[in-house]
Design an enzyme around this catalytic site. Structure first.
Site, mmCIF file in Angstrom:
data_model
loop_
_atom_site.group_PDB
_atom_site.id
_atom_site.type_symbol
_atom_site.label_atom_id
_atom_site.label_comp_id
_atom_site.label_asym_id
_atom_site.label_seq_id
_atom_site.Cartn_x
_atom_site.Cartn_y
_atom_site.Cartn_z
ATOM 1 N N HIS A 1 0.824 -1.294 -0.161
ATOM 2 C CA HIS A 1 -0.043 0.279 0.162
ATOM 3 C C HIS A 1 0.771 0.990 0.144
ATOM 4 C CE1 HIS A 1 0.289 -0.575 4.413
ATOM 5 N NE2 HIS A 1 0.388 0.615 4.474
ATOM 6 N N GLU B 1 -8.501 4.434 9.192
ATOM 7 C CA GLU B 1 -7.994 4.144 8.216
ATOM 8 C C GLU B 1 -9.050 3.587 7.348
ATOM 9 O OE1 GLU B 1 -4.809 1.177 9.309
ATOM 10 O OE2 GLU B 1 -6.005 0.060 7.918
ATOM 11 N N GLN C 1 -4.034 3.422 1.298
ATOM 12 C CA GLN C 1 -4.460 3.409 2.694
ATOM 13 C C GLN C 1 -4.434 4.820 3.115
ATOM 14 O OE1 GLN C 1 -1.254 2.786 5.865
ATOM 15 N NE2 GLN C 1 -2.611 1.124 6.599
ATOM 16 N N HIS D 1 3.726 7.323 3.747
ATOM 17 C CA HIS D 1 4.612 6.143 3.577
ATOM 18 C C HIS D 1 4.228 5.213 2.502
ATOM 19 C CE1 HIS D 1 1.449 4.288 6.190
ATOM 20 N NE2 HIS D 1 1.452 3.382 5.403
ATOM 21 N N GLU E 1 7.337 0.722 5.084
ATOM 22 C CA GLU E 1 6.600 -0.372 5.906
ATOM 23 C C GLU E 1 6.812 -1.617 5.395
ATOM 24 O OE1 GLU E 1 2.650 0.789 6.753
ATOM 25 O OE2 GLU E 1 2.226 -1.434 7.440
#
Ligand code: MC0
Length: 146
Positions: A7, A43, A60, A84, A134
């Protein structure tokens, strides 16, 4: 091995309005939504496509739930935008350990709970050319009841 973009995390001030923008502009629908108290976010996951490793790629959308959350801090400094990127892997523990051995700071000792029951960790943006990164291992897909 990292096998997909799992994502892209996008920080926003108002989740409902941002979801509506992505629906009205691109036709993307909410696949899943949740509150992650540990991370301090509400989220929405918008599924973009399935991937060849059996996973999927999502946008996301993240709204902070408290002022001391990392996303609230980032929004106060930068405003809305890409927060991110997340790479998908079948084994977040092994990939995090291998990346740590290369001198990149891994932010969690042990992976924590992420979206949809996934296991996640983060790499420090200052070690990744300015990108908070991530690593995600999705929750196993439950087989249907017989
Ligand atoms: C901070 N920095 C970033 C950044 N956040 N750079 C790029 N992208 C970001 N998102 C930079 C700052 O500008 C600053 O640079 C330096 O890193 C230190 O930041 P700070 O604002 O002083 O904040 P710290 O050090 O307290 O925390 C930064 C850190 C933190 C990356 C360690 O944000 C963190 O632990 N993030 C991981 C968790 C997270 O973000 N969770 C929210 C998504 P300068 O040059 O000014 O010194 S939760 C999620 O995504 C879950 C639900 C899921 O996917 O399932």
């Amino acid at each position: 091995m990292l096998t997909r973009i799992d994502h892209i995390g996008i920080a926003c001030f108002d989740l409902d309005r941002t979801v509506e923008f992505y629906r009205a502009t691109y036709g993307f629908e909410v696949f899943h939504s949740e509150v992650n108290e540990e991370q301090g976010v509400r989220e929405a996951m918008l599924k973009i496509n399935d991937t060849s490793d059996g996973g999927a790629s999502y946008l996301q959308l993240l709204e902070p739930t408290r002022e001391d959350s990392t996303v609230a801090k980032w929004l106060a400094k930068n405003g809305e935008g890409v927060h991110h990127i997340a790479f998908g892997t079948a084994d977040v523990d092994a990939d995090a350990a291998a990346i740590k051995d290369k001198g990149v700071r891994v932010l969690y000792e042990e992976p924590r709970r992420g979206s949809m029951g996934s296991r996640i960790t983060f790499l420090h943006p200052k070690d990744c050319h300015g990108v908070l990164t991530e690593l995600v291992t999705s929750a196993p897909v439950e087989s249907p009841e017989h």
